[in-house]
Design a protein around this motif. Structure first.
Motif, PDB file in Angstrom:
ATOM      1  N   THR A 177       0.052  14.300  -0.328  1.00 29.93           N
ATOM      2  CA  THR A 177       1.001  13.184  -0.508  1.00 29.93           C
ATOM      3  C   THR A 177       2.297  13.577   0.302  1.00 29.93           C
ATOM      4  N   ASP A 187       4.034  -0.313   5.993  1.00 23.73           N
ATOM      5  CA  ASP A 187       2.919  -0.497   5.167  1.00 23.73           C
ATOM      6  C   ASP A 187       1.583  -0.852   6.240  1.00 23.73           C
ATOM      7  N   ASP A 189      -3.043   6.937   2.117  1.00 26.52           N
ATOM      8  CA  ASP A 189      -2.710   6.544   0.681  1.00 26.52           C
ATOM      9  C   ASP A 189      -3.738   6.325  -0.355  1.00 26.52           C
ATOM     10  N   ASP A 234      -5.117  -1.279  -7.134  1.00 28.20           N
ATOM     11  CA  ASP A 234      -4.682  -1.230  -5.591  1.00 28.20           C
ATOM     12  C   ASP A 234      -4.149  -2.422  -5.078  1.00 28.20           C
ATOM     13  N   ASP A 283       5.596  -1.272  -4.735  1.00 27.38           N
ATOM     14  CA  ASP A 283       5.129  -1.818  -3.621  1.00 27.38           C
ATOM     15  C   ASP A 283       6.077  -2.632  -2.679  1.00 27.38           C
ATOM     16  N   MET A 327       2.961   5.637  -0.272  1.00 32.25           N
ATOM     17  CA  MET A 327       2.259   6.586  -1.140  1.00 32.25           C
ATOM     18  C   MET A 327       2.302   6.266  -2.499  1.00 32.25           C
ATOM     19  N   ASP A 336      -0.006   3.890  -4.686  1.00 30.78           N
ATOM     20  CA  ASP A 336      -1.427   4.337  -4.682  1.00 30.78           C
ATOM     21  C   ASP A 336      -1.586   5.448  -5.760  1.00 30.78           C
TER      22      ASP A 336
END
Length: 169
Positions: free
Chosen positions: A50, A68, A75, A119, A130, A140, A143
């Motif tokens: 990570t 993203d 992730d 997710d 997010d 990261m 997730d």
């Protein structure tokens, strides 16, 4: 920036559902890794991956001015491995992976299903992370939280299954 790393061996380049493909690759790699390494080392390795991923994703986003990118699936590996280190976090001989009694494979598959659910749907704090956290940390972190929720959920469901078996036997 290491494209091979952030796309998880190029699995993120799959044209349909790269997140699901990346999660499946993470599961396939994660099951034997967990059986050999154990949950504590798997958890530590997930944290290391990570940290590296945040740095690599930041490089990618700076070069490409995008956040993203769906092709980035490292992730998914971090989230899946965290879920695996929580749910069936036991050390086994490779011959015992397919044994029903220890629940290893069942919990691993449940962790995958729960992880994909969290997710994709991004409930509660997962969705907030997010939307509001930028850079590699944002990619990261949602997730990681989804993996934590998936690991706890699959462990709880497995415990319920065990209690029901005792009750009905």
């Amino acid at each position: 920036m290491n494209w091979f790393f952030i796309t998880l061996g190029y699995s993120g380049l799959f044209p349909k559902a790269p997140g699901t493909v990346g999660s499946l690759v993470a599961l396939i790699i994660g099951i034997p890794a967990l059986a050999y390494l154990g949950s504590q080392l798997m958890f530590t390795l997930t944290l290391l991956i990570t940290a590296i991923a945040v740095k690599e994703i930041n490089k990618y986003e700076k070069l490409n001015d995008t956040h993203d990118d769906k092709r980035i699936v490292i992730d998914e590996l971090a989230g899946m491995w965290l879920a695996l280190s929580i749910a069936p976090g036991i050390m086994l001989d490779m011959n015992d992976i397919f044994s029903y009694e220890n629940g290893f494979l069942i919990q691993s598959v449940m962790a995958f299903v729960f992880f994909r659910f969290f997710d994709i749907k991004k409930p509660s704090i997962i969705g907030k992370i997010d939307r509001k956290v930028s850079g590699g940390l944002g990619v990261m972190a949602d997730d990681i939280v989804a993996g934590f929720a998936a690991g706890i959920s699959s462990a709880l469901v497995w415990q319920i299954i065990l209690k029901l078996q005792l009750y009905f036997s």
